[in-house]
Design a protein around this motif. Structure first.
Motif, short mmCIF file in Angstrom:
data_model
loop_
_atom_site.label_atom_id
_atom_site.label_comp_id
_atom_site.label_asym_id
_atom_site.label_seq_id
_atom_site.Cartn_x
_atom_site.Cartn_y
_atom_site.Cartn_z
N GLY A 140 0.80 -1.22 0.00
CA GLY A 140 0.00 0.00 0.00
C GLY A 140 0.83 1.27 0.00
N ARG A 141 0.21 2.35 0.49
CA ARG A 141 0.84 3.68 0.49
C ARG A 141 1.59 3.92 1.79
NH1 ARG A 141 -0.17 6.05 -3.83
NH2 ARG A 141 0.29 8.17 -3.23
N PHE A 142 2.62 4.77 1.71
CA PHE A 142 3.41 5.17 2.88
C PHE A 142 3.92 6.58 2.64
CE2 PHE A 142 6.20 3.16 -0.13
CZ PHE A 142 7.36 3.90 -0.11
N THR A 143 4.41 7.20 3.69
CA THR A 143 4.87 8.59 3.62
C THR A 143 6.39 8.65 3.72
OG1 THR A 143 2.83 9.32 4.63
CG2 THR A 143 4.66 10.86 4.66
N LEU A 144 6.99 9.50 2.90
CA LEU A 144 8.41 9.80 3.02
C LEU A 144 8.51 11.19 3.61
CD1 LEU A 144 8.17 7.90 0.28
CD2 LEU A 144 10.58 8.44 0.17
N ALA A 145 9.12 11.29 4.78
CA ALA A 145 9.24 12.56 5.49
C ALA A 145 10.64 13.13 5.33
CB ALA A 145 8.93 12.35 6.97
N PRO A 146 10.76 14.46 5.38
CA PRO A 146 12.09 15.08 5.29
C PRO A 146 12.96 14.64 6.47
CG PRO A 146 10.35 16.74 5.21
CD PRO A 146 9.70 15.44 5.51
N SER A 147 14.24 14.50 6.21
CA SER A 147 15.16 14.11 7.28
C SER A 147 16.41 14.99 7.21
CB SER A 147 15.56 12.65 7.14
OG SER A 147 16.47 12.49 6.09
N THR A 148 17.23 14.88 8.22
CA THR A 148 18.48 15.64 8.25
C THR A 148 19.59 14.90 7.53
OG1 THR A 148 19.05 14.61 10.36
CG2 THR A 148 17.90 16.74 10.43
N HIS A 149 19.35 13.66 7.11
CA HIS A 149 20.37 12.86 6.41
C HIS A 149 20.47 13.31 4.96
CE1 HIS A 149 22.88 9.50 5.37
NE2 HIS A 149 22.06 9.18 4.40
N GLU A 150 21.43 14.19 4.67
CA GLU A 150 21.74 14.65 3.33
C GLU A 150 20.52 15.20 2.59
OE1 GLU A 150 23.72 11.50 1.24
OE2 GLU A 150 25.29 11.33 2.73
N GLY A 151 19.54 15.71 3.32
CA GLY A 151 18.36 16.31 2.70
C GLY A 151 17.42 15.31 2.06
N ASP A 152 17.56 14.05 2.37
CA ASP A 152 16.70 13.01 1.79
C ASP A 152 15.34 12.97 2.47
OD1 ASP A 152 18.84 12.33 0.25
OD2 ASP A 152 19.16 10.36 1.14
N ALA A 153 14.35 12.53 1.72
CA ALA A 153 13.05 12.18 2.28
C ALA A 153 13.09 10.67 2.51
CB ALA A 153 11.93 12.56 1.33
N ILE A 154 12.72 10.24 3.71
CA ILE A 154 12.86 8.84 4.09
C ILE A 154 11.52 8.29 4.56
CG2 ILE A 154 13.98 7.22 5.67
CD1 ILE A 154 16.37 9.06 5.73
N GLY A 155 11.22 7.05 4.18
CA GLY A 155 10.00 6.38 4.62
C GLY A 155 10.23 4.89 4.76
N GLN A 156 9.25 4.22 5.37
CA GLN A 156 9.34 2.77 5.57
C GLN A 156 8.00 2.12 5.28
OE1 GLN A 156 10.73 2.11 9.62
NE2 GLN A 156 12.72 1.53 8.80
N PHE A 157 8.07 0.85 4.92
CA PHE A 157 6.88 0.02 4.80
C PHE A 157 7.26 -1.42 5.08
CE2 PHE A 157 8.69 0.07 0.55
CZ PHE A 157 8.58 -1.25 0.13
N ARG A 158 6.26 -2.25 5.32
CA ARG A 158 6.50 -3.67 5.59
C ARG A 158 5.94 -4.49 4.44
NH1 ARG A 158 5.57 -5.61 11.33
NH2 ARG A 158 7.72 -4.89 11.38
N VAL A 159 6.77 -5.40 3.93
CA VAL A 159 6.33 -6.31 2.88
C VAL A 159 5.37 -7.32 3.52
CG1 VAL A 159 7.08 -8.04 1.20
CG2 VAL A 159 8.50 -6.04 1.64
N PRO A 160 4.17 -7.49 2.97
CA PRO A 160 3.22 -8.41 3.58
C PRO A 160 3.73 -9.86 3.54
CG PRO A 160 2.28 -7.35 1.62
CD PRO A 160 3.65 -6.82 1.80
N PRO A 161 3.37 -10.65 4.54
CA PRO A 161 3.81 -12.05 4.56
C PRO A 161 3.29 -12.86 3.36
CG PRO A 161 2.96 -11.41 6.70
CD PRO A 161 2.68 -10.28 5.77
N SER A 162 2.24 -12.38 2.73
CA SER A 162 1.66 -13.10 1.59
C SER A 162 2.32 -12.73 0.26
CB SER A 162 0.16 -12.80 1.50
OG SER A 162 -0.04 -11.41 1.33
N ALA A 163 3.34 -11.87 0.27
CA ALA A 163 3.99 -11.42 -0.97
C ALA A 163 4.64 -12.60 -1.69
CB ALA A 163 5.02 -10.34 -0.67
N GLN A 164 4.49 -12.61 -2.98
CA GLN A 164 5.07 -13.66 -3.82
C GLN A 164 6.46 -13.24 -4.27
OE1 GLN A 164 3.60 -16.68 -4.43
NE2 GLN A 164 2.18 -15.93 -2.89
N PRO A 165 7.36 -14.19 -4.54
CA PRO A 165 8.70 -13.85 -5.01
C PRO A 165 8.63 -13.12 -6.35
CG PRO A 165 8.49 -16.21 -4.61
CD PRO A 165 7.17 -15.62 -4.40
N GLY A 166 9.54 -12.17 -6.52
CA GLY A 166 9.61 -11.44 -7.77
C GLY A 166 10.20 -10.05 -7.55
N THR A 167 10.27 -9.28 -8.63
CA THR A 167 10.77 -7.91 -8.58
C THR A 167 9.58 -6.97 -8.68
OG1 THR A 167 12.82 -8.59 -9.64
CG2 THR A 167 12.31 -6.24 -9.66
#
Length: 173
Positions: A69-96
């Motif tokens: 689904g959707r997630f937010t990337l928030a501004p950070s102090t690390h080199e001006g990057d926007a950083i966010g996180q999400f969790r891969v669902p346990p039901s995810a199938q192998p692939g790219t």
């Protein structure tokens, strides 16, 4: 003929020199979306970051391709990057899977790839059993044989201690 070659060579060198002068000494990497780790198993947490939104820029991320689904990337102090996180669902199938982020200001879209691999429970072979070297192992598959081996070692240790004790007392062997 030689003069033509020299003129063409000089022209090529001049064009190369002008191109080098016009190009910046370095370019800031505002390219795509960095995904870490790039290879995960279902149920793992993934961190994404990008410098494409500029200093203090936020973004909206979409990991719907992998089912997160959707997630937010928030501004950070690390080199001006926007950083966010999400969790891969346990039901995810192998692939790219393609992960996408859209900058809040300007609407710039950046993309990155995530590789989902199989978990050991889903078919990857894990080593098991003992190595057949002919030397034996610390613990065999049969508990009765293991107990017999431990008992034989205990008897040998007790007998050796008793013989050394007699020899030290001078009783002989």
């Amino acid at each position: 003929m030689r003069r033509t070659v020299r003129v063409l060579t000089a022209a090529a060198l001049a064009a190369t020199a002008l191109g080098a002068l016009a190009a910046p000494g370095y370019a800031a990497d505002t390219g795509g979306l960095e995904v870490y780790p790039t290879t995960v198993v279902p149920g793992a947490d993934v961190t994404v970051n990008t410098a494409a939104c500029g200093d203090g820029g936020a973004a909206s991320g979409d990991a719907g391709a992998v089912g997160a689904g959707r997630f937010t990337l928030a501004p950070s102090t690390h080199e001006g990057d926007a950083i966010g996180q999400f969790r891969v669902p346990p039901s995810a199938q192998p692939g790219t899977y393609e992960i996408v982020a859209t900058c809040a200001e300007g609407g710039r879209v950046v993309r990155g790839d995530l590789l989902v691999a199989l978990t050991p429970e889903r078919g990857q072979l894990q080593p098991h059993g003992s190595v057949k070297t002919g030397v034996g192992g610390a613990l065999g598959p049969d508990p009765v044989q293991t107990a017999a081996g431990v008992a034989a070692l205990a008897v040998a240790a007790a007998g050796g201690t008793w013989l050394l004790h007699r020899r030290a007392r001078g009783d002989g062997i």
